[in-house]
Design a protein around this motif. Structure first.
Motif, PDB file in Angstrom:
ATOM      1  N   PRO A  36      56.878  55.612  76.991  1.00 43.79           N
ATOM      2  CA  PRO A  36      55.462  55.344  77.285  1.00 43.79           C
ATOM      3  C   PRO A  36      54.842  54.430  76.231  1.00 43.79           C
ATOM      4  O   PRO A  36      55.121  54.567  75.040  1.00 43.79           O
ATOM      5  CB  PRO A  36      54.807  56.724  77.262  1.00 43.79           C
ATOM      6  CG  PRO A  36      55.837  57.688  76.791  1.00 43.79           C
ATOM      7  CD  PRO A  36      57.145  56.990  76.698  1.00 43.79           C
ATOM      8  N   GLU A  37      54.044  53.496  76.705  1.00 49.00           N
ATOM      9  CA  GLU A  37      53.351  52.592  75.779  1.00 49.00           C
ATOM     10  C   GLU A  37      52.027  53.226  75.378  1.00 49.00           C
ATOM     11  O   GLU A  37      51.318  53.781  76.219  1.00 49.00           O
ATOM     12  CB  GLU A  37      53.119  51.241  76.460  1.00 49.00           C
ATOM     13  CG  GLU A  37      54.405  50.520  76.762  1.00 49.00           C
ATOM     14  CD  GLU A  37      54.164  49.138  77.326  1.00 49.00           C
ATOM     15  OE1 GLU A  37      53.071  48.577  77.102  1.00 49.00           O
ATOM     16  OE2 GLU A  37      55.071  48.645  78.004  1.00 49.00           O
ATOM     17  N   PRO A  38      51.689  53.158  74.083  1.00 47.35           N
ATOM     18  CA  PRO A  38      50.429  53.759  73.636  1.00 47.35           C
ATOM     19  C   PRO A  38      49.244  53.048  74.273  1.00 47.35           C
ATOM     20  O   PRO A  38      49.227  51.830  74.392  1.00 47.35           O
ATOM     21  CB  PRO A  38      50.447  53.574  72.122  1.00 47.35           C
ATOM     22  CG  PRO A  38      51.538  52.617  71.821  1.00 47.35           C
ATOM     23  CD  PRO A  38      52.418  52.522  73.020  1.00 47.35           C
ATOM     24  N   GLU A 100      66.752  48.612  84.824  1.00 45.03           N
ATOM     25  CA  GLU A 100      66.787  47.273  84.217  1.00 45.03           C
ATOM     26  C   GLU A 100      66.016  46.260  85.065  1.00 45.03           C
ATOM     27  O   GLU A 100      65.421  45.333  84.514  1.00 45.03           O
ATOM     28  CB  GLU A 100      68.232  46.826  83.993  1.00 45.03           C
ATOM     29  CG  GLU A 100      68.900  47.602  82.882  1.00 45.03           C
ATOM     30  CD  GLU A 100      70.360  47.250  82.678  1.00 45.03           C
ATOM     31  OE1 GLU A 100      70.826  47.365  81.541  1.00 45.03           O
ATOM     32  OE2 GLU A 100      71.039  46.867  83.660  1.00 45.03           O
ATOM     33  N   ASP A 101      66.022  46.418  86.372  1.00 43.20           N
ATOM     34  CA  ASP A 101      65.216  45.537  87.223  1.00 43.20           C
ATOM     35  C   ASP A 101      63.731  45.677  86.898  1.00 43.20           C
ATOM     36  O   ASP A 101      62.989  44.689  86.882  1.00 43.20           O
ATOM     37  CB  ASP A 101      65.433  45.849  88.704  1.00 43.20           C
ATOM     38  CG  ASP A 101      66.714  45.240  89.250  1.00 43.20           C
ATOM     39  OD1 ASP A 101      67.345  44.432  88.532  1.00 43.20           O
ATOM     40  OD2 ASP A 101      67.078  45.583  90.391  1.00 43.20           O
ATOM     41  N   ALA A 102      63.309  46.906  86.640  1.00 48.61           N
ATOM     42  CA  ALA A 102      61.892  47.163  86.380  1.00 48.61           C
ATOM     43  C   ALA A 102      61.487  46.905  84.921  1.00 48.61           C
ATOM     44  O   ALA A 102      60.364  46.491  84.653  1.00 48.61           O
ATOM     45  CB  ALA A 102      61.548  48.600  86.748  1.00 48.61           C
ATOM     46  N   HIS A 103      62.421  47.128  83.979  1.00 43.49           N
ATOM     47  CA  HIS A 103      62.058  47.091  82.558  1.00 43.49           C
ATOM     48  C   HIS A 103      62.920  46.144  81.712  1.00 43.49           C
ATOM     49  O   HIS A 103      62.842  46.183  80.497  1.00 43.49           O
ATOM     50  CB  HIS A 103      62.132  48.501  81.963  1.00 43.49           C
ATOM     51  CG  HIS A 103      61.254  49.482  82.661  1.00 43.49           C
ATOM     52  ND1 HIS A 103      59.906  49.544  82.467  1.00 43.49           N
ATOM     53  CD2 HIS A 103      61.544  50.428  83.604  1.00 43.49           C
ATOM     54  CE1 HIS A 103      59.391  50.499  83.224  1.00 43.49           C
ATOM     55  NE2 HIS A 103      60.364  51.042  83.931  1.00 43.49           N
ATOM     56  N   GLN A 104      63.755  45.341  82.306  1.00 47.02           N
ATOM     57  CA  GLN A 104      64.581  44.324  81.664  1.00 47.02           C
ATOM     58  C   GLN A 104      65.777  44.892  80.878  1.00 47.02           C
ATOM     59  O   GLN A 104      66.828  44.315  80.916  1.00 47.02           O
ATOM     60  CB  GLN A 104      63.781  43.411  80.712  1.00 47.02           C
ATOM     61  CG  GLN A 104      63.013  42.238  81.285  1.00 47.02           C
ATOM     62  CD  GLN A 104      62.326  42.509  82.608  1.00 47.02           C
ATOM     63  OE1 GLN A 104      62.017  43.557  82.858  1.00 47.02           O
ATOM     64  NE2 GLN A 104      62.094  41.589  83.462  1.00 47.02           N
ATOM     65  N   ASP A 105      65.623  45.968  80.120  1.00 46.24           N
ATOM     66  CA  ASP A 105      66.709  46.417  79.250  1.00 46.24           C
ATOM     67  C   ASP A 105      66.636  47.926  79.033  1.00 46.24           C
ATOM     68  O   ASP A 105      65.549  48.493  78.995  1.00 46.24           O
ATOM     69  CB  ASP A 105      66.609  45.703  77.895  1.00 46.24           C
ATOM     70  CG  ASP A 105      67.902  45.762  77.115  1.00 46.24           C
ATOM     71  OD1 ASP A 105      68.482  46.859  77.010  1.00 46.24           O
ATOM     72  OD2 ASP A 105      68.336  44.717  76.600  1.00 46.24           O
ATOM     73  N   LEU A 106      67.803  48.536  78.832  1.00 50.54           N
ATOM     74  CA  LEU A 106      67.854  49.973  78.586  1.00 50.54           C
ATOM     75  C   LEU A 106      67.233  50.377  77.249  1.00 50.54           C
ATOM     76  O   LEU A 106      66.931  51.544  77.049  1.00 50.54           O
ATOM     77  CB  LEU A 106      69.302  50.469  78.632  1.00 50.54           C
ATOM     78  CG  LEU A 106      69.865  50.768  80.008  1.00 50.54           C
ATOM     79  CD1 LEU A 106      71.329  51.163  79.909  1.00 50.54           C
ATOM     80  CD2 LEU A 106      69.077  51.855  80.705  1.00 50.54           C
ATOM     81  N   CYS A 110      63.709  56.028  77.437  1.00 56.61           N
ATOM     82  CA  CYS A 110      63.824  57.214  76.602  1.00 56.61           C
ATOM     83  C   CYS A 110      65.321  57.550  76.546  1.00 56.61           C
ATOM     84  O   CYS A 110      66.025  57.385  77.532  1.00 56.61           O
ATOM     85  CB  CYS A 110      63.063  58.386  77.220  1.00 56.61           C
ATOM     86  SG  CYS A 110      61.284  58.148  77.300  1.00 56.61           S
ATOM     87  N   ALA A 111      65.796  57.984  75.399  1.00 53.82           N
ATOM     88  CA  ALA A 111      67.220  58.293  75.207  1.00 53.82           C
ATOM     89  C   ALA A 111      68.087  57.061  75.476  1.00 53.82           C
ATOM     90  O   ALA A 111      69.134  57.134  76.117  1.00 53.82           O
ATOM     91  CB  ALA A 111      67.656  59.465  76.078  1.00 53.82           C
TER      92      ALA A 111
END
Length: 186
Positions: A36-38, A100-106, A110-111
């Motif tokens: 989560p982003e602050p 990865e499609d949604a967020h570019q990279d693992l 989380c974890a």
């Protein structure tokens, strides 16, 4: 986790139980979740929600740990065929790919370390260690030689190339088998 320890006890592994454990853990695996982003003016969660989130995160961490150990055992220690667990490998690949499609990279998950280990395991095809690579190649060369399937032409059963290539298997003259219950012959 105890199931995996019991499977590995005394250097003996029941591959059917290991495969069942893999399927069970894959079914319990939730997709990666983004860190989560602050945000300014964040709303705090109630105590029950925080506790539920903590318990779920702990459970998922254990599921990923067991999957990592079990897949490593299946592929890198026992050298078993991936075909038996391909649906599991594909499920994990799909969950990772969707993240990865949604967020570019693992690394944004989380974890992230566990998810990166899982990706390495499910995408692994040829080991990097030279000794492991030779064993992998020898195993796969053997699998490639198995071309002919079992047949039952002319009423005679002929086992597959794999069965016929085993050291203790030899061809003998035909034998007539009689069923004890119906007296049918084969």
């Amino acid at each position: 986790e105890q199931s995996l320890v019991q499977l590995r006890r005394h250097g003996c592994t029941d591959t059917v139980k290991l495969r069942r454990l893999l399927y069970d853990m894959a079914g319990a695996l939730a997709p990666p979740r983004a860190i989560p982003e602050p945000q300014s003016g964040e709303q705090s969660m109630d105590i029950a929600s925080v506790e539920r989130l903590r318990v779920t995160a702990k459970h998922q961490k254990l599921v990923r740990k067991i999957l990592i150990q079990a897949i490593a055992q299946w592929r890198q220690e026992l050298w078993l065929e991936d075909a038996q667990i391909e649906p599991i490998l594909e499920l994990i690949r799909r969950k990772i790919h969707n993240f990865e499609d949604a967020h570019q990279d693992l690394q944004h998950a989380c974890a992230a370390k566990q998810w990166q280990q899982l990706r390495t395991l499910v995408d692994a095809s040829v080991p990097e260690d030279p000794q492991a690579r030779r064993k992998f190649q020898k195993h796969n060369d053997y699998k490639l030689k198995v071309v002919e399937k079992a047949s039952q032409e002319g009423g005679n059963y002929t086992p597959s190339d794999l069965i016929r290539s085993l050291a203790y298997v030899s061809q003998a003259s035909s034998v007539e088998l009689i069923c004890n219950k119906c007296s049918g012959t084969v």
